[in-house]
Structure formats: structure tokens, C-alpha cells
Design a protein around this motif. Structure first.
Motif, PDB file in Angstrom:
ATOM      1  N   ALA A 317       1.003  -1.138  -0.092  1.00 53.36           N
ATOM      2  CA  ALA A 317       0.162   0.071   0.022  1.00 53.36           C
ATOM      3  C   ALA A 317       0.912   1.192   0.008  1.00 53.36           C
ATOM      4  CB  ALA A 317      -1.036   0.142   1.336  1.00 53.36           C
ATOM      5  N   LYS A 318       1.271   1.509  -1.231  1.00 52.54           N
ATOM      6  CA  LYS A 318       2.301   2.682  -1.382  1.00 52.54           C
ATOM      7  C   LYS A 318       1.849   4.020  -0.825  1.00 52.54           C
ATOM      8  CE  LYS A 318       5.238   0.137  -3.934  1.00 52.54           C
ATOM      9  NZ  LYS A 318       5.778  -0.881  -3.025  1.00 52.54           N
ATOM     10  N   ALA A 319       2.646   5.040  -0.502  1.00 59.58           N
ATOM     11  CA  ALA A 319       2.407   6.371  -0.406  1.00 59.58           C
ATOM     12  C   ALA A 319       1.582   7.014  -1.453  1.00 59.58           C
ATOM     13  CB  ALA A 319       3.550   7.320   0.028  1.00 59.58           C
ATOM     14  N   LYS A 320       0.407   7.527  -1.184  1.00 62.69           N
ATOM     15  CA  LYS A 320      -0.215   8.248  -2.320  1.00 62.69           C
ATOM     16  C   LYS A 320      -0.417   9.680  -2.105  1.00 62.69           C
ATOM     17  CE  LYS A 320      -5.129   7.764  -0.895  1.00 62.69           C
ATOM     18  NZ  LYS A 320      -6.478   7.371  -1.266  1.00 62.69           N
ATOM     19  N   LEU A 321      -0.198  10.197  -0.785  1.00 66.80           N
ATOM     20  CA  LEU A 321      -0.243  11.708  -0.782  1.00 66.80           C
ATOM     21  C   LEU A 321       0.852  12.677  -1.448  1.00 66.80           C
ATOM     22  CD1 LEU A 321      -1.832  11.752   2.779  1.00 66.80           C
ATOM     23  CD2 LEU A 321      -2.812  11.716   0.878  1.00 66.80           C
ATOM     24  N   ARG A 322       0.197  13.561  -2.179  1.00 62.29           N
ATOM     25  CA  ARG A 322       1.278  14.320  -2.715  1.00 62.29           C
ATOM     26  C   ARG A 322       1.816  15.216  -2.022  1.00 62.29           C
ATOM     27  NH1 ARG A 322      -2.672  12.183  -6.732  1.00 62.29           N
ATOM     28  NH2 ARG A 322      -1.620  12.063  -8.607  1.00 62.29           N
ATOM     29  N   LEU A 323       3.276  15.395  -2.067  1.00 58.10           N
ATOM     30  CA  LEU A 323       3.954  16.439  -1.313  1.00 58.10           C
ATOM     31  C   LEU A 323       3.595  17.779  -1.550  1.00 58.10           C
ATOM     32  CD1 LEU A 323       6.572  16.902   0.824  1.00 58.10           C
ATOM     33  CD2 LEU A 323       7.880  16.567  -1.008  1.00 58.10           C
ATOM     34  N   LEU A 324       3.648  18.224  -2.748  1.00 58.13           N
ATOM     35  CA  LEU A 324       3.530  19.407  -3.218  1.00 58.13           C
ATOM     36  C   LEU A 324       2.025  19.960  -3.147  1.00 58.13           C
ATOM     37  CD1 LEU A 324       4.513  22.073  -4.882  1.00 58.13           C
ATOM     38  CD2 LEU A 324       3.949  20.855  -7.094  1.00 58.13           C
ATOM     39  N   LEU A 356       6.989  17.297  -9.560  1.00 55.67           N
ATOM     40  CA  LEU A 356       5.669  17.827  -9.244  1.00 55.67           C
ATOM     41  C   LEU A 356       4.714  16.810  -8.573  1.00 55.67           C
ATOM     42  CD1 LEU A 356       4.939  20.032 -12.397  1.00 55.67           C
ATOM     43  CD2 LEU A 356       5.668  20.967 -10.211  1.00 55.67           C
ATOM     44  N   ASP A 357       5.039  15.454  -8.854  1.00 55.63           N
ATOM     45  CA  ASP A 357       4.150  14.385  -8.625  1.00 55.63           C
ATOM     46  C   ASP A 357       4.754  13.411  -7.393  1.00 55.63           C
ATOM     47  OD1 ASP A 357       1.915  13.114  -9.081  1.00 55.63           O
ATOM     48  OD2 ASP A 357       2.818  11.492 -10.236  1.00 55.63           O
ATOM     49  N   ASP A 358       5.649  14.208  -6.452  1.00 51.12           N
ATOM     50  CA  ASP A 358       6.417  13.390  -5.450  1.00 51.12           C
ATOM     51  C   ASP A 358       5.279  12.778  -4.632  1.00 51.12           C
ATOM     52  OD1 ASP A 358       8.811  13.655  -6.520  1.00 51.12           O
ATOM     53  OD2 ASP A 358       9.687  15.090  -4.945  1.00 51.12           O
ATOM     54  N   ARG A 359       5.483  11.792  -4.081  1.00 50.29           N
ATOM     55  CA  ARG A 359       4.210  11.281  -2.906  1.00 50.29           C
ATOM     56  C   ARG A 359       5.332  10.946  -1.712  1.00 50.29           C
ATOM     57  NH1 ARG A 359      -0.167   9.397  -6.109  1.00 50.29           N
ATOM     58  NH2 ARG A 359       0.221  10.109  -8.340  1.00 50.29           N
ATOM     59  N   THR A 360       4.424  11.119  -0.597  1.00 51.61           N
ATOM     60  CA  THR A 360       5.110  10.496   0.576  1.00 51.61           C
ATOM     61  C   THR A 360       4.317  10.342   1.936  1.00 51.61           C
ATOM     62  OG1 THR A 360       6.737  11.450   2.537  1.00 51.61           O
ATOM     63  CG2 THR A 360       4.880  13.084   1.642  1.00 51.61           C
ATOM     64  N   GLN A 361       4.770   9.480   2.639  1.00 54.13           N
ATOM     65  CA  GLN A 361       3.907   9.126   3.938  1.00 54.13           C
ATOM     66  C   GLN A 361       3.999  10.278   4.773  1.00 54.13           C
ATOM     67  OE1 GLN A 361       5.378   5.402   5.914  1.00 54.13           O
ATOM     68  NE2 GLN A 361       7.287   6.672   6.372  1.00 54.13           N
ATOM     69  N   VAL A 362       3.242  10.473   5.740  1.00 53.51           N
ATOM     70  CA  VAL A 362       3.027  11.656   6.518  1.00 53.51           C
ATOM     71  C   VAL A 362       2.272  11.385   7.827  1.00 53.51           C
ATOM     72  CG1 VAL A 362       1.065  12.381   5.744  1.00 53.51           C
ATOM     73  CG2 VAL A 362       2.538  14.287   6.507  1.00 53.51           C
ATOM     74  N   ALA A 363       2.991  12.168   8.841  1.00 53.58           N
ATOM     75  CA  ALA A 363       2.225  12.455  10.079  1.00 53.58           C
ATOM     76  C   ALA A 363       2.028  13.718  10.539  1.00 53.58           C
ATOM     77  CB  ALA A 363       2.807  11.494  11.307  1.00 53.58           C
ATOM     78  N   TYR A 364       0.975  14.087  11.100  1.00 54.67           N
ATOM     79  CA  TYR A 364       0.749  15.500  11.669  1.00 54.67           C
ATOM     80  C   TYR A 364       0.358  15.641  13.108  1.00 54.67           C
ATOM     81  CZ  TYR A 364       0.319  16.811   6.605  1.00 54.67           C
ATOM     82  OH  TYR A 364       0.757  16.913   5.171  1.00 54.67           O
ATOM     83  N   GLY A 365       0.770  16.397  13.911  1.00 48.67           N
ATOM     84  CA  GLY A 365      -0.018  16.187  15.325  1.00 48.67           C
ATOM     85  C   GLY A 365       0.885  16.918  16.324  1.00 48.67           C
ATOM     86  N   SER A 366       0.693  16.544  17.548  1.00 51.99           N
ATOM     87  CA  SER A 366       1.468  17.313  18.715  1.00 51.99           C
ATOM     88  C   SER A 366       2.783  16.859  18.829  1.00 51.99           C
ATOM     89  CB  SER A 366       0.599  17.035  20.027  1.00 51.99           C
ATOM     90  OG  SER A 366       0.728  15.652  20.082  1.00 51.99           O
ATOM     91  N   LYS A 367       3.525  17.344  19.536  1.00 48.42           N
ATOM     92  CA  LYS A 367       5.121  17.147  19.621  1.00 48.42           C
ATOM     93  C   LYS A 367       5.394  15.592  20.077  1.00 48.42           C
ATOM     94  CE  LYS A 367       9.527  18.444  21.399  1.00 48.42           C
ATOM     95  NZ  LYS A 367      10.346  19.312  22.128  1.00 48.42           N
ATOM     96  N   ASN A 368       4.541  15.100  21.164  1.00 47.20           N
ATOM     97  CA  ASN A 368       4.724  13.857  21.700  1.00 47.20           C
ATOM     98  C   ASN A 368       4.337  12.961  20.480  1.00 47.20           C
ATOM     99  OD1 ASN A 368       6.047  14.452  23.844  1.00 47.20           O
ATOM    100  ND2 ASN A 368       4.443  14.087  25.515  1.00 47.20           N
ATOM    101  N   GLU A 369       3.141  13.138  19.838  1.00 49.39           N
ATOM    102  CA  GLU A 369       2.508  12.134  19.150  1.00 49.39           C
ATOM    103  C   GLU A 369       3.551  11.974  17.949  1.00 49.39           C
ATOM    104  OE1 GLU A 369       0.230  10.356  19.708  1.00 49.39           O
ATOM    105  OE2 GLU A 369      -0.860  11.010  21.175  1.00 49.39           O
TER     106      GLU A 369
END
Ligand code: F6P
Ligand code: MG
Length: 393
Positions: A317-324, A356-369
């Protein structure tokens, strides 16, 4: 006397919208009487309403001890008032106002779309268009009309489009016109994401180079959530019935709290570290809040000032979210709000956008998370926690 310029013609983008939705910054008189749905030239979309703003000497901006610009932007301000206090860059003000107009139009079109079969469609001029394509067109019109954008680039077709504004002193803008378009029919919240870079480059740059980023959120309420490079915080504007954007919230800190949004969950089947992280959330009785729309799922961290959003990859299940188009602008909004972002090793704002089409995994959140996310996935975190955060062991 120094003057500023604000755009755009309220209502001019909304030929089919009731007057309640077509007035705002300027009186209906300023909308071209010659406007018709057949004359959707960019000159007719945003013209005729340029007007004089107060002199810049009236700005209440001052320098804080650390030299960051601290403004007296107040809750209740209109978008125009807020931006005028927030930045001396008239081109940026104009761009953010034009994008606000585009978001208002998209909001109306999402709200009144007919959904069935495979798409949600709405009329724009004489055409019936799927709402995501409509959003795409409206955003390009807005960029062009701002006269300050060199390149526009949409996730729909990841190629640079010349918007004919200046490269020097101007901007380039990348956008996801309607993120979550597959959940428009279910009436879930969807949104527009955009990032603003200086000059004419959208590759070879990083998310940290953005001068602004924003999202339009089309839910029961329509909001415009934005952050500017030189202004602390991430700021929420509510679309009022009369068509104005009103400043309703500032977020400057993301605290700790047990709320999780696990994207690409199928990756847990062959990414045991992601599975371990999800097990931790469940074991620790985190509240699950996930819609499958990145805009509302990330926005809730800014609004509730806590939580974690993850979208992790695995071999199957590859990364699908686009960086840009998605990850970098939302990273900018989260980090300006006092939160953190990560691709597993570093802030997503430090990732160079190579294509332009780079994909990446990602997390957003609080510092400890984010510490827990990095430690669980890769064994260590570049961020220091005062005490162990758990899950990794
Ligand atoms: O842009 C892609 C997207 O629709 C995001 O809005 C959302 O976070 C993600 O896909 C959902 O992915 P999944 O259904 O795999 O969790
Ligand atoms: Mg998307």
C-alpha cells in the motif's frame, strides 16, 4: 498617500448564486452589469472592484523581542482587515483575497451539486461540470486574475500552467482543487488545499519556502484556514451568509490529547510497525476521528488543538499523498499552528520537492505524537521528549 489594493468582485464568480451569497467586500454595484454566464473571461471575473484600502500607516504591526512580526489581528476582523494588518505585501493580500473568492464559489457549487452515478455535477455557465473540475477551473481563474502569480499547478494535471504574472515579486501556487472528491456524494466534508511559493519555482524547493498556505473547508460551515510565513499562528475565517469571511479563531499551540486519524490503514497488513502504532492508540483508548478526507481530518487537529493524523505506506500500500499539493501546504498550516509534521524521519517541510508528482507518507500532530510516530516506525526521533512516550518498545 500609500494605498493597498483588494480584490475581487464579490459575486462576479457566482452568476447563479442568490444575492445573499453574492455580496460582501464590495457593493453589488461593483459587479459588472455586463457580466453573464457566457462571458467568463478572466477580466470579467475579478475586475471592476479594485478599491482603495486604508493607508499602511494605520497598520498596528510591531516587532516582538524575537523580531517576529506580531500583529494585532483581531477575532471579528474581515479577511481584508486581517490581511492588511498581517502583511505589507499587497500582492500576497491580493492573492489570498482572490483565493477566498474562489473558495466561496467552490463552496456554493459543492453545496448545490447533484450527485448520482459516478460524479457530483454542477452548472458553471452553460456547462455541467463535475465539481472537482469546476473547482479546478475556478482556482485557475482566480490565480490568473490576481495578476501576481507566475505559475499555477493543480493536482488534477501536475504540469506548470503560466498564469502570466511576474516571476520576480510574484508567486507560484500549487493546489489540490477538491480533496476528497470521492466523498462529495456522501456529503462528507471536503476541501481545497493550496500552497504559495515565492517566484517561479515549484520544484527544487521545500515546504518551508512557502510564503503562505491555506485550505478551504466545505462542511456544515465553510471556513478558510490560512497561515502566512511572517505571521505566528494559523487562522480560521468563517464564511458568513452575507458572503464575508470573518476571522473566528487563531491556533498557536497543539497540545497532547488522545485522538487519532489513521489513514491508509490497509498498510498495517504488511507494515508491522504501523500496526504496532495503531495497537497502541487502541490500547490507550484514543478516540478515533477519521473521515477519509485529509482536509477535515487535519483541520480537526488545528481546531481541537490536539491529536495525530497518519498516512503510512507499506510494500503493498504505497504512499499516495502528494508532497507539493497536499502534504507540504498542510504541513505548513500544522507547524504554524504549533504542531509538528513528519515523514518518519524529518519534518515534511524539509523535504525537497524533486518532481511535481512526489508522494510521501506523513504524520501531523502534537510533539509527543510525532515523537511516538518516528520512534515506532524508525526506532528513534529527532525530537526530544522529556520522558518516554511509549509504543516503540
Ligand atoms: O487525497 C487523497 C485522500 O482522499 C485524502 O484526502 C485522504 O486522507 C486519503 O486519500 C484517504 O486515504 P485512505 O482511504 O487510504 O485512508
Ligand atoms: Mg487529494
Amino acid at each position: 498617500m500609500e494605498t493597498g489594493i483588494a480584490c475581487c468582485a464579490r459575486g462576479a464568480l457566482l452568476p447563479n448564486v442568490s444575492s445573499q451569497h453574492s455580496t460582501g467586500l464590495v457593493s453589488p454595484r461593483s459587479v459588472s452589469p455586463s457580466f453573464s454566464s457566457r462571458s467568463l473571461k478572466s477580466s470579467s471575473l475579478f475586475g471592476e472592484s479594485l478599491r482603495i484600502m486604508p493607508p499602511r500607516s494605520s497598520l498596528k504591526a510591531s516587532k516582538s523581542k524575537n523580531s517576529s512580526l506580531v500583529t494585532k489581528c483581531e477575532i471579528g476582523d474581515s479577511l481584508e482587515e486581517f490581511l492588511t494588518k498581517a502583511t505589507p505585501d499587497k500582492g500576497l493580500i491580493r492573492l489570498m483575497m482572490c483565493m477566498g473568492e474562489a473558495l466561496r464559489t467552490i463552496s456554493f457549487k459543492v453545496r448545490t451539486a447533484s450527485c448520482g452515478g459516478t460524479a457530483c455535477v454542477n452548472s458553471f455557465g452553460d456547462e455541467q461540470l463535475a465539481v472537482d473540475l469546476l473547482a479546478n477551473n475556478v482556482l485557475f481563474e482566480a490565480l490568473k486574475y490576481s495578476h501576481i502569480v507566475k505559475y499555477g499547478c493543480s493536482e488534477e494535471v501536475p504540469e506548470l500552467q503560466d498564469m502570466e504574472g511576474p516571476a520576480e515579486g510574484g508567486f507560484s501556487v500549487a493546489f489540490d482543487p477538491l480533496d476528497g472528491s470521492s466523498i462529495v456524494d456522501t456529503n462528507f466534508t471536503v476541501g481545497t488545499i493550496f500552497g504559495v511559493w515565492p517566484g517561479d519555482k515549484l520544484t527544487g524547493v521545500t515546504g518551508r519556502d512557502q510564503v503562505a498556505a491555506a485550505m478551504g473547508i466545505f462542511g456544515p460551515r465553510t471556513t478558510y484556514v490560512l497561515a502566512l510565513k511572517d505571521l505566528p499562528g494559523t487562522h480560521e475565517f468563517l464564511l458568513l451568509d452575507e458572503g464575508k469571511w470573518q476571522h473566528v479563531k487563531d491556533t498557536t499551540e497543539i497540545g497532547e490529547g488522545k485522538m487519532f486519524s489513521p489513514g491508509n490503514l490497509r498498510a498495517t497488513s504488511d507494515n508491522p510497525d504501523y500496526a504496532k502504532l495503531i495497537d497502541y492508540y487502541v490500547r490507550e483508548k484514543y478516540t478515533l476521528r477519521y473521515t477519509g478526507g485529509m482536509v477535515p481530518d487535519v483541520n480537526q487537529i488545528i481546531v481541537k488543538e490536539k491529536g495525530i493524523f497518519t498516512n503510512v505506506a507499506s510494500p503493498s500500500a504505497k504512499a499516495k499523498l502528494r508532497l507539493l499539493f497536499e502534504v507540504a501546504p498542510l504541513g505548513f498550516l500544522i507547524e504554524k499552528a504549533g504542531g509538528y509534521s513528519s515523514d518518519g524521519n524529518k519534518s515534511v517541510l524539509d523535504k525537497v520537492i524533486n518532481s511535481l508528482d512526489d508522494r510521501t507518507q506523513v504524520a501531523y500532530g502534537s510533539k509527543n505524537e510525532i515523537i511516538r510516530f518516528e520512534e515506532t516506525l524508525y526506532g528513534s526521533s529527532r525530537l526530544k521528549a522529556p520522558e518516554p512516550v511509549g509504543a516503540a518498545a
